[in-house]
Design an enzyme around this catalytic site. Structure first.
Site, PDB file in Angstrom:
ATOM      1  N   ASP A 143       0.817  -1.212   0.000  1.00 46.95           N
ATOM      2  CA  ASP A 143       0.000   0.000   0.000  1.00 46.95           C
ATOM      3  C   ASP A 143       0.853   1.265   0.000  1.00 46.95           C
ATOM      4  O   ASP A 143       2.004   1.256   0.457  1.00 46.95           O
ATOM      5  CB  ASP A 143      -0.927   0.019   1.221  1.00 46.95           C
ATOM      6  CG  ASP A 143      -1.946  -1.101   1.201  1.00 46.95           C
ATOM      7  OD1 ASP A 143      -2.258  -1.591   0.100  1.00 46.95           O
ATOM      8  OD2 ASP A 143      -2.432  -1.478   2.286  1.00 46.95           O
ATOM      9  N   LYS A 144       0.247   2.339  -0.444  1.00 48.20           N
ATOM     10  CA  LYS A 144       0.922   3.645  -0.513  1.00 48.20           C
ATOM     11  C   LYS A 144       1.586   4.028   0.806  1.00 48.20           C
ATOM     12  O   LYS A 144       2.736   4.469   0.827  1.00 48.20           O
ATOM     13  CB  LYS A 144      -0.096   4.715  -0.920  1.00 48.20           C
ATOM     14  CG  LYS A 144       0.438   6.140  -0.880  1.00 48.20           C
ATOM     15  CD  LYS A 144      -0.671   7.142  -1.175  1.00 48.20           C
ATOM     16  CE  LYS A 144      -0.177   8.566  -1.013  1.00 48.20           C
ATOM     17  NZ  LYS A 144      -1.267   9.555  -1.245  1.00 48.20           N
TER      18      LYS A 144
END
Length: 309
Positions: A143-144
């Site tokens: 994830d970011k």
């Protein structure tokens, strides 16, 4: 130019959502800012047949929303000179320590400042092409706002070999996280299927309906105080948001998780969940040697551990 047409029908659970929020909840690959651009600047969104719409317009049950997307092939992904924290590199693979806030690969409306832009600059034409023009070299994602170790493949043979290992669940993946609440046991296994949330398309949940098997093994590393614990999670499978969903399901959501966790004003300065891909181990695609790498714990994470202890 070829266009992709997306037709959406609002349900009762979508009542009173903003138009841009509604589209983003149904089309996870589109960012809110890109949707707003499609509405305001390009006139590519209609509601009930009318293009006279604004991003802030509220949705009613039964509304028909049509989004017209330009052909993604019309966009080019450019290399960018973004520094990389390289844990290992040879002619076949690259292992990087991804920083917080960096998206792994481009998507509609977000074509710059991603890990792909950085590795294209670093590797030039030496990246696998199996995942297409938007994801060269990318065999898996994090994830970011998750930090840590990630493999990049420089050729198709390496990509196929690593993909097979991910598919067979033989990759070693251990994540460190800070979670809410004390555990009754020091270790355990969560074996619960995960599927897309029926009402909120950007979320996932534990569900038997259309869920896929997901297994997370956890171990308490330290009891920080009465409210937080420092844990390690080892993935047996690799579903989207798996650790975040599983830990929230057993009432130990990750500190800073804005999607699955509670609000906590004391830690509002955090950028997303406190989750770090600490250990990554795999068989090298050409030497058949087992290799394992540990991404250093980020400074913000270390400081939190000291503060909470």
């Amino acid at each position: 130019m070829m266009e992709q047409i997306i037709t959406l029908c609002a349900e009762e659970c979508d009542e009173k959502k903003r138009l841009d929020q509604f589209i983003a909840s149904k089309c996870m690959e589109l960012s809110r800012s890109y949707i707003q651009k499609l509405i305001k600047e390009e006139g590519r969104v209609s509601k009930n047949g009318s293009f006279q719409v604004k991003a802030k317009d509220l949705i009613s049950s039964g509304d028909q929303i049509v989004v017209s997307l330009p052909d993604p092939k019309t966009f080019s992904i450019e290399p960018q000179n973004i520094p990389l924290d390289i844990l290992y590199e040879d002619e076949h693979i690259l292992v990087v320590n991804k920083p917080k806030g960096m998206v792994v690969h481009p998507a509609a409306g977000h074509y710059t400042d991603t890990l792909v832009n950085a590795i294209m600059y670093h590797c030039g034409d030496h990246l696998s092409g199996i995942n297409g023009v938007l994801r060269p070299g990318i065999v898996h994602r994090i994830d970011k706002d998750t930090t840590g170790s990630l493999i990049v493949c420089k050729n198709d043979n390496a990509h196929k070999c690593l993909s097979d290992q991910f598919r067979a669940h033989t990759i070693t993946r251990a994540y460190h996280a800070i979670v809410y609440n004390n555990f009754s046991e020091e270790s355990g296994t969560i074996d619960k299927p995960i599927g897309r949330h029926p009402a909120q398309r950007k979320k996932w949940k534990v569900t038997e309906q259309n869920g896929k098997r997901a297994v997370t093994h956890y171990q308490v590393l330290d009891h920080l105080n009465k409210k937080f614990n420092y844990i390690e999670c080892r993935l047996e499978t690799g579903r989207t948001h798996q650790i975040r969903v599983h830990m929230a399901h057993i009432r130990h959501p990750l500190l800073g998780d804005e999607v699955y966790g509670p609000e906590n004003a004391k830690f509002k300065h955090l950028q997303g969940q406190t989750l770090h891909a600490r250990t990554l181990g795999f068989i090298h695609p050409t030497t058949d040697e087992y290799m394992e790498f540990k991404a250093p714990i980020p400074l913000y994470f270390q400081d939190l551990l000291k503060t909470l202890k």
